[in-house]
Design a protein around this motif. Structure first.
Motif, PDB file in Angstrom:
ATOM      1  N   GLY A   8       0.903  -1.506   0.240  1.00  7.88           N
ATOM      2  CA  GLY A   8       0.023  -0.267  -0.111  1.00  7.88           C
ATOM      3  C   GLY A   8       0.715   1.267   0.030  1.00  7.88           C
ATOM      4  N   ARG A   9       0.418   2.417  -0.295  1.00  8.78           N
ATOM      5  CA  ARG A   9       1.064   3.786  -0.604  1.00  8.78           C
ATOM      6  C   ARG A   9       0.678   4.900   0.215  1.00  8.78           C
ATOM      7  NH1 ARG A   9      -2.599   6.568  -2.845  1.00  8.78           N
ATOM      8  NH2 ARG A   9      -2.406   6.493  -5.368  1.00  8.78           N
ATOM      9  N   PHE A  10       1.138   5.790   1.091  1.00 10.99           N
ATOM     10  CA  PHE A  10       0.090   7.313   0.895  1.00 10.99           C
ATOM     11  C   PHE A  10       0.974   7.956   0.141  1.00 10.99           C
ATOM     12  CE2 PHE A  10       0.277  10.882   3.979  1.00 10.99           C
ATOM     13  CZ  PHE A  10      -1.001  11.152   3.600  1.00 10.99           C
ATOM     14  N   ALA A  11       0.138   9.463  -0.421  1.00  8.73           N
ATOM     15  CA  ALA A  11       0.881   9.795  -1.440  1.00  8.73           C
ATOM     16  C   ALA A  11       0.083  11.247  -1.345  1.00  8.73           C
ATOM     17  CB  ALA A  11       0.373   9.292  -3.066  1.00  8.73           C
ATOM     18  N   PRO A  12       0.665  11.594  -0.309  1.00  4.07           N
ATOM     19  CA  PRO A  12       0.769  12.806  -0.753  1.00  4.07           C
ATOM     20  C   PRO A  12       0.993  14.248  -1.351  1.00  4.07           C
ATOM     21  CG  PRO A  12       2.300  12.224   1.708  1.00  4.07           C
ATOM     22  CD  PRO A  12       1.756  11.488   1.095  1.00  4.07           C
ATOM     23  N   SER A  13      -0.135  15.548  -1.401  1.00  5.49           N
ATOM     24  CA  SER A  13       0.890  16.147  -2.351  1.00  5.49           C
ATOM     25  C   SER A  13       0.745  17.776  -1.420  1.00  5.49           C
ATOM     26  CB  SER A  13      -0.473  17.086  -3.032  1.00  5.49           C
ATOM     27  OG  SER A  13      -0.890  16.198  -3.991  1.00  5.49           O
ATOM     28  N   PRO A  14       2.253  17.379  -1.952  1.00 10.05           N
ATOM     29  CA  PRO A  14       2.426  18.973  -0.441  1.00 10.05           C
ATOM     30  C   PRO A  14       1.972  20.377  -0.805  1.00 10.05           C
ATOM     31  CG  PRO A  14       4.326  18.659  -2.741  1.00 10.05           C
ATOM     32  CD  PRO A  14       2.939  18.006  -2.956  1.00 10.05           C
ATOM     33  N   VAL A  44       5.551  11.205  -2.264  1.00  9.31           N
ATOM     34  CA  VAL A  44       5.567  12.863  -2.260  1.00  9.31           C
ATOM     35  C   VAL A  44       5.097  13.018  -4.018  1.00  9.31           C
ATOM     36  CG1 VAL A  44       6.330  14.898  -2.442  1.00  9.31           C
ATOM     37  CG2 VAL A  44       7.144  12.993  -0.307  1.00  9.31           C
ATOM     38  N   GLU A  45       3.930  13.683  -4.240  1.00  8.95           N
ATOM     39  CA  GLU A  45       3.256  13.952  -5.400  1.00  8.95           C
ATOM     40  C   GLU A  45       3.653  14.976  -5.542  1.00  8.95           C
ATOM     41  OE1 GLU A  45      -0.488  11.229  -5.569  1.00  8.95           O
ATOM     42  OE2 GLU A  45       0.800  10.116  -6.071  1.00  8.95           O
ATOM     43  N   ASP A  46       4.827  15.493  -5.847  1.00  4.07           N
ATOM     44  CA  ASP A  46       5.468  17.032  -6.022  1.00  4.07           C
ATOM     45  C   ASP A  46       5.058  17.948  -7.676  1.00  4.07           C
ATOM     46  OD1 ASP A  46       7.360  15.568  -6.103  1.00  4.07           O
ATOM     47  OD2 ASP A  46       8.587  16.780  -5.620  1.00  4.07           O
ATOM     48  N   ALA A 170      -0.350  15.483 -15.589  1.00  2.00           N
ATOM     49  CA  ALA A 170      -1.383  15.625 -14.681  1.00  2.00           C
ATOM     50  C   ALA A 170      -1.614  14.929 -13.576  1.00  2.00           C
ATOM     51  CB  ALA A 170      -2.741  15.318 -15.747  1.00  2.00           C
ATOM     52  N   TYR A 171      -1.668  14.531 -12.099  1.00  2.00           N
ATOM     53  CA  TYR A 171      -1.634  13.956 -11.326  1.00  2.00           C
ATOM     54  C   TYR A 171      -2.319  12.451 -11.820  1.00  2.00           C
ATOM     55  CZ  TYR A 171      -5.109  11.184  -7.994  1.00  2.00           C
ATOM     56  OH  TYR A 171      -5.340  10.137  -7.628  1.00  2.00           O
ATOM     57  N   GLN A 172      -3.324  12.133 -12.554  1.00  2.00           N
ATOM     58  CA  GLN A 172      -4.016  11.266 -13.275  1.00  2.00           C
ATOM     59  C   GLN A 172      -3.172   9.743 -13.937  1.00  2.00           C
ATOM     60  OE1 GLN A 172      -7.035  10.706 -11.869  1.00  2.00           O
ATOM     61  NE2 GLN A 172      -8.213  13.337 -12.160  1.00  2.00           N
ATOM     62  N   ALA A 174       0.868  10.253 -13.462  1.00  2.00           N
ATOM     63  CA  ALA A 174       1.621  10.286 -12.414  1.00  2.00           C
ATOM     64  C   ALA A 174       1.244   9.024 -11.622  1.00  2.00           C
ATOM     65  CB  ALA A 174       2.007  11.376 -11.915  1.00  2.00           C
ATOM     66  N   VAL A 175      -0.143   9.295 -10.902  1.00  2.00           N
ATOM     67  CA  VAL A 175      -0.721   8.096  -9.946  1.00  2.00           C
ATOM     68  C   VAL A 175      -0.687   6.989 -10.664  1.00  2.00           C
ATOM     69  CG1 VAL A 175      -3.064   8.739 -10.482  1.00  2.00           C
ATOM     70  CG2 VAL A 175      -1.933   8.375  -7.745  1.00  2.00           C
ATOM     71  N   VAL A 176      -0.952   6.954 -11.947  1.00  2.00           N
ATOM     72  CA  VAL A 176      -1.098   5.542 -12.745  1.00  2.00           C
ATOM     73  C   VAL A 176       0.333   4.929 -13.001  1.00  2.00           C
ATOM     74  CG1 VAL A 176      -1.456   4.347 -14.535  1.00  2.00           C
ATOM     75  CG2 VAL A 176      -3.316   6.416 -12.922  1.00  2.00           C
ATOM     76  N   VAL A 188      -5.093   2.839  -1.442  1.00  2.00           N
ATOM     77  CA  VAL A 188      -6.375   3.012  -0.142  1.00  2.00           C
ATOM     78  C   VAL A 188      -6.175   4.974   0.468  1.00  2.00           C
ATOM     79  CG1 VAL A 188      -6.566   3.345   2.831  1.00  2.00           C
ATOM     80  CG2 VAL A 188      -6.451   0.444   1.094  1.00  2.00           C
ATOM     81  N   ARG A 189      -7.377   5.405  -0.019  1.00  2.00           N
ATOM     82  CA  ARG A 189      -7.219   6.920   0.060  1.00  2.00           C
ATOM     83  C   ARG A 189      -8.288   8.063   0.622  1.00  2.00           C
ATOM     84  NH1 ARG A 189      -6.275   7.198  -6.640  1.00  2.00           N
ATOM     85  NH2 ARG A 189      -7.890   6.161  -7.413  1.00  2.00           N
ATOM     86  N   GLY A 190      -8.523   9.072   0.038  1.00  2.00           N
ATOM     87  CA  GLY A 190      -9.904   9.175   0.688  1.00  2.00           C
ATOM     88  C   GLY A 190     -10.511   9.238  -0.260  1.00  2.00           C
ATOM     89  N   ASP A 192     -12.836  11.458  -1.647  1.00  2.00           N
ATOM     90  CA  ASP A 192     -12.458  12.016  -2.265  1.00  2.00           C
ATOM     91  C   ASP A 192     -12.157  12.595  -3.806  1.00  2.00           C
ATOM     92  OD1 ASP A 192     -10.547  12.016  -0.824  1.00  2.00           O
ATOM     93  OD2 ASP A 192      -9.291  14.694  -1.440  1.00  2.00           O
ATOM     94  N   LEU A 193     -11.250  11.006  -3.754  1.00  2.00           N
ATOM     95  CA  LEU A 193     -10.738  10.587  -4.967  1.00  2.00           C
ATOM     96  C   LEU A 193     -10.880   9.349  -5.478  1.00  2.00           C
ATOM     97  CD1 LEU A 193      -6.812  11.051  -4.202  1.00  2.00           C
ATOM     98  CD2 LEU A 193      -7.775  12.342  -5.815  1.00  2.00           C
ATOM     99  N   ILE A 194     -12.479   9.190  -4.873  1.00  2.00           N
ATOM    100  CA  ILE A 194     -13.352   7.937  -5.695  1.00  2.00           C
ATOM    101  C   ILE A 194     -13.528   8.283  -7.567  1.00  2.00           C
ATOM    102  CG2 ILE A 194     -15.142   8.592  -5.017  1.00  2.00           C
ATOM    103  CD1 ILE A 194     -15.525   5.477  -4.044  1.00  2.00           C
TER     104      ILE A 194
END
Ligand code: GLU
Length: 295
Positions: A8-14, A44-46, A170-172, A174-176, A188-190, A192-194
Motif C-alpha cells: 500500500g501507499r500514502f501519497a500526499p501532495s505538498p 510525495v506527489e510534487d 497531470a496527477y492522473q 503520474a499516479v497511474v 487506500v485513500r480518501g 474525494d478521489l473515488i
C-alpha cells in the motif's frame, strides 16, 4: 497458505501541512497494510509546482515520522520521475491512444468542460496531451469499502489530460504510472478521489498495467459539510501530541477506543492498533471533524 502480497501507499501532495483528514488516510492505509502483513510506502506527489507550498514536503514527512508512519522504502518524489511519465505518454502517442490538444478551458466551456473532440479556437504554444477516451467507455469497479462503483468516463469526464498545457504532468498520469512502477497492489485513500478511479483504470488499461484493489476511506467534513482540506478547519495536526491524535483517528476509523488506552508511546499505540485493527469495522460514510484538534 501463502500470504497475499500486499503493498500500500500514502501519497500526499505538498499543498500544506497534514491535517486530520490527510492523517486519517495515512493511518487507515498503514493499518490496512499492516493487517495484511504487507508493505507500506510514502510517495510525495510534487508534480504541481503552482499548488506547492514551500516547506510542505518537509513538514509532511516530519509529521508522518512523529506519528511513527514511516515508509518501508525510500520516499519517492514525483518531481524526480519525469522519465517514467514521458515514456508512458510517448507509448500512448505512438499507439494512437493519446493526442495533442490545443483546446483551452474557454473552448470547452460550451461542452461543460468535457473534451470529446478538438474545438480549439487557436493553436497554443504548447498543447496539452490527452488520453483518447472511446465512446461507451463505461468503467465499473468494486471498492472494498464503498461497494460497486461505475462511471461513463466518455460522458462524465471526457478525454483525460495527461500533460497539461502549462507543461506539468497531470496527477492522473503520474499516479497511474507510479502505482504500477512501485508495485502497489492496494490503493487506500480518501473518498474525494473515488471519482478519479474510473479514469485511472482506463489509463491503466491503455498502458497495459495492472489495476490495483481500491478502498476509499470516509472523508472528514466540517460542520458546513465542506471537505476538511477546503475549509478553515484544516488545522495542521500537532506533531508534538501524536497520541491523542492517533486515538482520535483510531476511533474515527470505527475501531474500539479501549484498544489504545494502555499505550504510553507512539510505537506502543501503533503496535496495539496493528494487532487490534479490524477492517470490517471501517465506516463508509463521511465523518464530522472535531471543532478543536484532539489533545
Ligand atoms: N496526491 C493526492 C492527494 O494528496 C492523493 C493521490 C492518491 O492517493 O491517489 O490528494
Amino acid at each position: 497458505m501463502p500470504a497475499i502480497p500486499y503493498r500500500g501507499r500514502f501519497a500526499p501532495s505538498p499543498t500544506g501541512p497534514l491535517h486530520l483528514g490527510s492523517m486519517l488516510a495515512a493511518f487507515g492505509s498503514w493499518l490496512l497494510a499492516r493487517h495484511a502483513c504487507g508493505q507500506w510506502l510514502v510517495r510525495v506527489e510534487d508534480v504541481d509546482p503552482p499548488r506547492e507550498v514551500p516547506g510542505a514536503v518537509d513538514s509532511q514527512l516530519a509529521t508522518l515520522s512523529a506519528f511513527g508512519l514511516t515508509s518501508d522504502f525510500p520516499v519517492q518524489f514525483q518531481s524526480q520521475r519525469n522519465a517514467l511519465y514521458q515514456a508512458a505518454v510517448e507509448q500512448l502517442l505512438d499507439q494512437g491512444k493519446a493526442f495533442a490538444c490545443h483546446c483551452s478551458r474557454a473552448d470547452l466551456a460550451s461542452q461543460g468542460g468535457i473534451h470529446r473532440r478538438c474545438v480549439a479556437g487557436q493553436q497554443r504554444p504548447q498543447p496539452a496531451i490527452r488520453l483518447r477516451v472511446a465512446d461507451g467507455s463505461h468503467v465499473s469497479f468494486d471498492d472494498a469499502l464503498q461497494g460497486r462503483q461505475q462511471q461513463d468516463v466518455d460522458r462524465d469526464v471526457g478525454d483525460v489530460v495527461l500533460l497539461r498545457a502549462d507543461g506539468y504532468w497531470a496527477y492522473q498520469l503520474a499516479v497511474v504510472v507510479d502505482d504500477a512502477e512501485q508495485g502497489i497492489t492496494h490503493v487506500v485513500r480518501g473518498a474525494d478521489l473515488i471519482d478519479s478511479t474510473a479514469r485511472q483504470i482506463l489509463l491503466q488499461q491503455a498502458l497495459c498495467l495492472p489495476t490495483p484493489h481500491y478502498l476509499h476511506l470516509p472523508l472528514l467534513l466540517d460542520s458546513a459539510g465542506q471537505k476538511l482540506s477546503k475549509s478553515q478547519a484544516a488545522i495542521p495536526v500537532d506533531s508534538a501530541q501524536p497520541l491523542p491524535v492517533l486515538r482520535w483517528l483510531w476511533a474515527a476509523l470505527g475501531q474500539p477506543p479501549p484498544a489504545l488506552d494502555a499505550a504510553t508511546s507512539v510505537a506502543e499505540a501503533l503496535r496495539h492498533a496493528a494487532a487490534a485493527f479490524e477492517p470490517t469495522r471501517l465506516q463508509k460514510t463521511s465523518l464530522l471533524a472535531p471543532l478543536q484538534p484532539p489533545g
